[in-house]
Design a protein around this motif. Sequence first.
Motif, mmCIF file in Angstrom:
data_model
loop_
_atom_site.group_PDB
_atom_site.id
_atom_site.type_symbol
_atom_site.label_atom_id
_atom_site.label_comp_id
_atom_site.label_asym_id
_atom_site.label_seq_id
_atom_site.Cartn_x
_atom_site.Cartn_y
_atom_site.Cartn_z
ATOM 1 N N TYR A 36 0.865 -1.179 0.000
ATOM 2 C CA TYR A 36 0.000 0.000 0.000
ATOM 3 C C TYR A 36 0.904 1.232 0.000
ATOM 4 N N PRO A 37 1.635 1.415 -1.121
ATOM 5 C CA PRO A 37 2.548 2.552 -1.174
ATOM 6 C C PRO A 37 1.764 3.864 -1.183
ATOM 7 N N THR A 41 5.570 -0.765 1.547
ATOM 8 C CA THR A 41 5.934 -1.459 0.319
ATOM 9 C C THR A 41 5.588 -2.944 0.447
ATOM 10 N N PRO A 42 5.561 -3.678 -0.672
ATOM 11 C CA PRO A 42 5.208 -5.104 -0.606
ATOM 12 C C PRO A 42 6.104 -5.931 0.314
ATOM 13 N N MET A 48 5.714 5.183 4.852
ATOM 14 C CA MET A 48 5.290 6.090 5.912
ATOM 15 C C MET A 48 4.888 5.332 7.172
ATOM 16 N N TYR A 49 4.069 4.307 6.983
ATOM 17 C CA TYR A 49 3.542 3.583 8.143
ATOM 18 C C TYR A 49 4.610 2.698 8.784
ATOM 19 N N ILE A 50 5.522 2.166 7.978
ATOM 20 C CA ILE A 50 6.609 1.350 8.521
ATOM 21 C C ILE A 50 7.504 2.209 9.409
ATOM 22 N N ASN A 183 -6.166 6.576 -5.935
ATOM 23 C CA ASN A 183 -5.922 7.251 -4.662
ATOM 24 C C ASN A 183 -4.761 8.238 -4.780
ATOM 25 N N ILE A 184 -4.924 9.390 -4.174
ATOM 26 C CA ILE A 184 -3.940 10.465 -4.277
ATOM 27 C C ILE A 184 -2.585 10.078 -3.689
ATOM 28 N N HIS A 185 -2.587 9.214 -2.668
ATOM 29 C CA HIS A 185 -1.333 8.766 -2.070
ATOM 30 C C HIS A 185 -0.781 7.514 -2.751
ATOM 31 N N ALA A 186 -1.658 6.539 -2.993
ATOM 32 C CA ALA A 186 -1.192 5.214 -3.407
ATOM 33 C C ALA A 186 -0.880 5.099 -4.895
ATOM 34 N N ASP A 187 -1.646 5.771 -5.753
ATOM 35 C CA ASP A 187 -1.461 5.543 -7.188
ATOM 36 C C ASP A 187 -0.178 6.138 -7.770
#
Length: 261
Positions: A36-37, A41-42, A48-50, A183-187
């Motif tokens: 969910y970049p 990352t995969p 960010m969340y990591i 999505n503005i963040h993910a795409d």
Amino acid sequence: MKKPWRNKLFHALLLMILSVGAVSAEEIVMVFGGGYPPFYTPDLNTGMYIDFLKRFEERHPAFSIQKVQLPRVRMDAWMKTGKAHAFSLNSIMFIPEPLRDNFCFSDPIWETTDHVIMRKGDTFCFQNPEDLFGRQVGVILGNGYGQYDPLMASGKITAFRVASTPQLYQMLLTRRIDACFGNIHADPPTMEANHFALDRFVFSRHPLLSFELVCQIQNTHAHFQKTLNRFIQTSRATGYLKALEDRYSHTRYLTFDNCME
């Protein structure tokens, strides 16, 4: 006169204290999707969340986050059965209302938005759902899109459902669809990772949906929620959450349509 036995006793006690501290860390089983970049990352190594979770564990060593990567259906199943203690990043609006009482939720960590993505040079003005009526729109199979789901089910919006976002970009560029939802963040990072130039796409200035990203937590782990909330509040007050978003966000490189309210 030195007394070696005192040194040995001191070191033995120190080892015992360190061992007890290590054992006492409570393990939190947290489920993640396939990627969910820019949030993660995969490989679950960066994002960010990591970074957010790494700092949380540094500040709160009483908790140890065990990251488990699963398909979305199994993520939900693990949360439903209690096999997982937490769902990494979710939105309350995407959880069926009858199930919400089974969980508690962190304070919002970030807010994000979904948009209509169009081909550069072949755009239309999107400001409300009616602007999509009669258009062919690509969406991800299994994802929910709030108020747009019944419009797609009724056929007012013609939906083409595919398994991956790169398929959406390819269909859009080859004119098989008029637009896709993204999505503005993910795409943007997904486009770049799959070698699609950002300047070939235009994002709608008006969002489809706006939603807060939270950590979904079992009610049995409300103590974890409270600690996490304190960390979120501190991270927001110190600017850490904003700094993470600025570091990973691609928004400044995007092209938006010229539609005005």
